[in-house]
Scaffold this active site. Structure first.
Site: not given
Ligand code: ZN
Length: 268
Positions: A2-3
């Site tokens: 996840p960014e």
């Protein structure tokens, strides 16, 4: 992993669900994900009410009414989920709230959950670079970061000490948008290109937040639903497909321990 857009989506979607909720119970089957340890975490959070939830880089930060915090970094495959019944074989933390449950699903068990009495003096937190969507992240600031940086542009974009929140997916998409090759050296990028790259950083991240992030692998929104940005990806994991701009086949190249996806023709 996840960014920024995925973590931001998680925080926004959890906000109206967990603020004001009291933590009644904490359960885990994976003590190694906790800092300093599960016992300290449990002692610090059980009985507390969640006052606020925010994001810093790829970290989710919950503020408790005691004034302490706990931080969740989802790392490679983590997702924070919320619901009344959460059924999933990869749940490694469950917090029973006075309404619903907050749970961490994590296939690879690399996530980190830290109890932090004093956030400002937390070493991992102090090292973080500026938020790319904040007002303080100006073109001048970005120029300064690139001038001082060493090495490839992709590595610099992903360096959390320089700019937070960008990982492999969005670095590839940002560089495609800006028509800059991931193989370029950061300090050699010309001022006109820096401006285009700066705009691409903001544009791609904002667009991905609007679509609730990318779920090409394990990331899920708190409801368990997928993000919708995968269909807008132009190069990431599109090896061999035609470049949407010029038709050349997208290439995948491994360097610096990472796979990069790019158009060898229109990214210079
Ligand atoms: Zn192209």
């Amino acid at each position: 992993m996840p960014e920024l857009p995925e973590v931001e989506t998680t925080v926004r979607e959890l906000r109206n669900k967990i603020i004001g909720r009291k933590i009644l119970k904490a359960w885990t089957d994976t003590e190694k994900i906790f800092k300093p340890n599960f016992l300290a975490f449990k002692k610090g959070v059980v009985g507390q009410t969640v006052e606020a939830i925010s994001r810093r880089g790829k970290n989710i930060i919950l503020k408790l009414d005691s004034g302490s915090y706990f931080l969740v970094h989802q790392k490679l495959t983590g997702s924070l989920l919320y619901g009344t019944e959460i059924k999933n074989p990869y749940i490694h933390l469950i917090l029973d709230l006075d309404k619903g449950k907050l749970a961490l699903s994590d296939l690879r068990k690399f996530a980190k959950v830290a109890f932090i009495p004093d956030l400002e003096n937390y070493p991992d937190y102090q090292k973080l670079g500026p938020e790319p969507l904040s007002r303080g992240f100006t073109l001048e600031k970005f120029q300064e970061i690139l001038e001082k940086a060493r090495g490839g542009i992709k590595k610099v974009l992903m360096d959390q000490g320089k700019i937070v929140g960008i990982g492999n997916i969005y670095a590839d998409e940002i560089l495609f948008e800006a028509k800059i090759s991931p193989l370029r050296e950061a300090p050699k990028i010309k001022p006109a290109e820096i401006k285009i790259l700066y705009q691409a950083v903001k544009k791609i991240l904002e667009k991905a937040i609007k679509s609730k992030g990318t779920s090409v692998s394990d990331y899920r929104r708190p409801s368990g639903e997928k993000g919708n940005f995968a269909k807008f990806l132009k190069v990431y994991r599109r090896t061999g497909e035609p470049c949407p701009r010029c038709g050349t086949k997208i290439q995948r190249l491994k360097f610096g321990g990472r796979s990069s996806h790019f158009c060898p023709r229109c990214q210079k």
